[in-house]
Scaffold this motif. Structure first.
Motif, PDB file in Angstrom:
ATOM      1  N   VAL A  72      -0.892  51.592  82.887  1.00  0.00           N
ATOM      2  CA  VAL A  72      -2.285  51.610  82.431  1.00  0.00           C
ATOM      3  C   VAL A  72      -2.762  50.190  82.111  1.00  0.00           C
ATOM      4  O   VAL A  72      -3.922  49.850  82.335  1.00  0.00           O
ATOM      5  CB  VAL A  72      -2.432  52.534  81.194  1.00  0.00           C
ATOM      6  CG1 VAL A  72      -3.799  52.435  80.576  1.00  0.00           C
ATOM      7  CG2 VAL A  72      -2.087  53.960  81.557  1.00  0.00           C
ATOM      8  N   ASP A  73      -1.842  49.348  81.642  1.00  0.00           N
ATOM      9  CA  ASP A  73      -2.191  47.972  81.297  1.00  0.00           C
ATOM     10  C   ASP A  73      -2.556  47.134  82.521  1.00  0.00           C
ATOM     11  O   ASP A  73      -3.082  46.038  82.384  1.00  0.00           O
ATOM     12  CB  ASP A  73      -1.036  47.298  80.547  1.00  0.00           C
ATOM     13  CG  ASP A  73      -0.693  47.999  79.247  1.00  0.00           C
ATOM     14  OD1 ASP A  73      -1.627  48.433  78.541  1.00  0.00           O
ATOM     15  OD2 ASP A  73       0.505  48.134  78.942  1.00  0.00           O
ATOM     16  N   CYS A  74      -2.275  47.636  83.711  1.00  0.00           N
ATOM     17  CA  CYS A  74      -2.550  46.894  84.951  1.00  0.00           C
ATOM     18  C   CYS A  74      -3.817  47.348  85.656  1.00  0.00           C
ATOM     19  O   CYS A  74      -4.158  46.823  86.716  1.00  0.00           O
ATOM     20  CB  CYS A  74      -1.352  47.011  85.893  1.00  0.00           C
ATOM     21  SG  CYS A  74       0.108  46.178  85.269  1.00  0.00           S
ATOM     22  N   LEU A  75      -4.524  48.318  85.100  1.00  0.00           N
ATOM     23  CA  LEU A  75      -5.738  48.805  85.759  1.00  0.00           C
ATOM     24  C   LEU A  75      -6.767  47.698  85.943  1.00  0.00           C
ATOM     25  O   LEU A  75      -7.392  47.581  86.994  1.00  0.00           O
ATOM     26  CB  LEU A  75      -6.336  49.979  84.981  1.00  0.00           C
ATOM     27  CG  LEU A  75      -5.524  51.277  85.010  1.00  0.00           C
ATOM     28  CD1 LEU A  75      -6.095  52.285  84.031  1.00  0.00           C
ATOM     29  CD2 LEU A  75      -5.456  51.846  86.419  1.00  0.00           C
ATOM     30  N   ARG A 102     -13.039  50.268  77.549  1.00  0.00           N
ATOM     31  CA  ARG A 102     -12.160  50.571  76.402  1.00  0.00           C
ATOM     32  C   ARG A 102     -10.699  50.686  76.834  1.00  0.00           C
ATOM     33  O   ARG A 102      -9.813  50.202  76.155  1.00  0.00           O
ATOM     34  CB  ARG A 102     -12.611  51.846  75.713  1.00  0.00           C
ATOM     35  CG  ARG A 102     -14.018  51.811  75.178  1.00  0.00           C
ATOM     36  CD  ARG A 102     -14.153  51.469  73.746  1.00  0.00           C
ATOM     37  NE  ARG A 102     -13.304  52.337  72.944  1.00  0.00           N
ATOM     38  CZ  ARG A 102     -12.871  51.996  71.752  1.00  0.00           C
ATOM     39  NH1 ARG A 102     -13.218  50.859  71.225  1.00  0.00           N
ATOM     40  NH2 ARG A 102     -12.099  52.802  71.058  1.00  0.00           N
ATOM     41  N   VAL A 103     -10.452  51.330  77.972  1.00  0.00           N
ATOM     42  CA  VAL A 103      -9.085  51.444  78.488  1.00  0.00           C
ATOM     43  C   VAL A 103      -8.531  50.055  78.790  1.00  0.00           C
ATOM     44  O   VAL A 103      -7.400  49.723  78.419  1.00  0.00           O
ATOM     45  CB  VAL A 103      -9.043  52.338  79.747  1.00  0.00           C
ATOM     46  CG1 VAL A 103      -7.722  52.202  80.476  1.00  0.00           C
ATOM     47  CG2 VAL A 103      -9.299  53.797  79.385  1.00  0.00           C
ATOM     48  N   THR A 111      -4.642  57.217  74.791  1.00  0.00           N
ATOM     49  CA  THR A 111      -5.091  56.973  76.161  1.00  0.00           C
ATOM     50  C   THR A 111      -5.693  58.249  76.730  1.00  0.00           C
ATOM     51  O   THR A 111      -5.054  59.296  76.683  1.00  0.00           O
ATOM     52  CB  THR A 111      -3.898  56.537  77.039  1.00  0.00           C
ATOM     53  OG1 THR A 111      -3.316  55.359  76.462  1.00  0.00           O
ATOM     54  CG2 THR A 111      -4.331  56.244  78.454  1.00  0.00           C
ATOM     55  N   PRO A 112      -6.897  58.172  77.278  1.00  0.00           N
ATOM     56  CA  PRO A 112      -7.499  59.353  77.919  1.00  0.00           C
ATOM     57  C   PRO A 112      -6.812  59.603  79.272  1.00  0.00           C
ATOM     58  O   PRO A 112      -7.182  59.019  80.284  1.00  0.00           O
ATOM     59  CB  PRO A 112      -8.970  58.960  78.075  1.00  0.00           C
ATOM     60  CG  PRO A 112      -8.974  57.468  78.095  1.00  0.00           C
ATOM     61  CD  PRO A 112      -7.794  57.026  77.285  1.00  0.00           C
ATOM     62  N   GLU A 113      -5.774  60.450  79.246  1.00  0.00           N
ATOM     63  CA  GLU A 113      -4.899  60.643  80.402  1.00  0.00           C
ATOM     64  C   GLU A 113      -5.647  60.995  81.687  1.00  0.00           C
ATOM     65  O   GLU A 113      -5.374  60.434  82.738  1.00  0.00           O
ATOM     66  CB  GLU A 113      -3.845  61.714  80.105  1.00  0.00           C
ATOM     67  CG  GLU A 113      -2.873  61.328  79.000  1.00  0.00           C
ATOM     68  CD  GLU A 113      -2.028  60.108  79.337  1.00  0.00           C
ATOM     69  OE1 GLU A 113      -1.683  59.925  80.522  1.00  0.00           O
ATOM     70  OE2 GLU A 113      -1.718  59.337  78.413  1.00  0.00           O
ATOM     71  N   GLN A 114      -6.568  61.914  81.617  1.00  0.00           N
ATOM     72  CA  GLN A 114      -7.295  62.324  82.827  1.00  0.00           C
ATOM     73  C   GLN A 114      -8.105  61.156  83.394  1.00  0.00           C
ATOM     74  O   GLN A 114      -8.132  60.928  84.601  1.00  0.00           O
ATOM     75  CB  GLN A 114      -8.200  63.513  82.530  1.00  0.00           C
ATOM     76  CG  GLN A 114      -8.899  64.045  83.761  1.00  0.00           C
ATOM     77  CD  GLN A 114      -9.743  65.273  83.447  1.00  0.00           C
ATOM     78  OE1 GLN A 114      -9.896  65.679  82.308  1.00  0.00           O
ATOM     79  NE2 GLN A 114     -10.289  65.876  84.485  1.00  0.00           N
TER      80      GLN A 114
END
Length: 161
Positions: A72-75, A102-103, A111-114
């Motif tokens: 997620v940190d690489c998005l 925000r992510v 973390t908003p998984e979806q």
């Protein structure tokens, strides 16, 4: 990924900021090999590995060692590889630009998984693979297509959750 300003990276690579800007331009002609060598050495010294393109996958970048970062940190880095704005990724993913910001900031309690799955899938569809961290190397991003320009949508290419 390093959180450095262009002037800081240029200084670490012993090149000028204008040379760095020239290297970053997609329209650049043949770059100075000495400048590329120094830039690659500076990036390597900071803990990142530049991944060369192959016939099967494109170029990328990842942490040389596990850093505790999640995919997620690489998005944000995947979005940057495509040159997408927040609005561009919001349009491609169906996730609102505020949620994306925000992510990417990493300041969420949960973390908003979806939403992050939709972001990862949208990046994948646009040509970016988010690389998971494992016990040997850190997380990163890579272009999905190599110079053989093959579609890599086979099982195993999409990062695991």
């Amino acid at each position: 990924m390093l959180g450095l300003k262009q002037s800081e990276l240029a200084s670490k690579a012993s090149i000028t900021r204008s040379v760095l800007l020239g290297l970053e331009r997609p329209s650049r002609k043949l770059p100075d090999n000495s400048a590329l060598f120094h830039l690659r050495a500076a990036i390597d010294a900071e803990g990142l590995s530049l991944l060369d393109a192959t016939e099967n996958v494109g170029e990328g970048v990842r942490w040389k060692e596990p850093s505790g970062k999640l995919w997620v940190d690489c998005l944000r880095h995947g979005r940057a590889m495509l040159g997408y704005s927040l609005d561009d990724l919001a349009e491609k993913s169906g996730v609102g630009r505020y949620v994306i910001a925000r992510v990417e900031s990493g300041k969420l309690r949960r973390t908003p998984e979806q939403s992050v799955r939709r972001l990862r899938d949208a990046l994948f569809e646009q040509g970016v693979i988010i690389l998971n961290e494992d016990e040997h190397v850190g997380a990163g991003v890579r272009l999905r297509f190599g110079f053989g320009n093959k579609d890599l949508s086979a099982p195993g290419v999409r990062p695991s959750e």
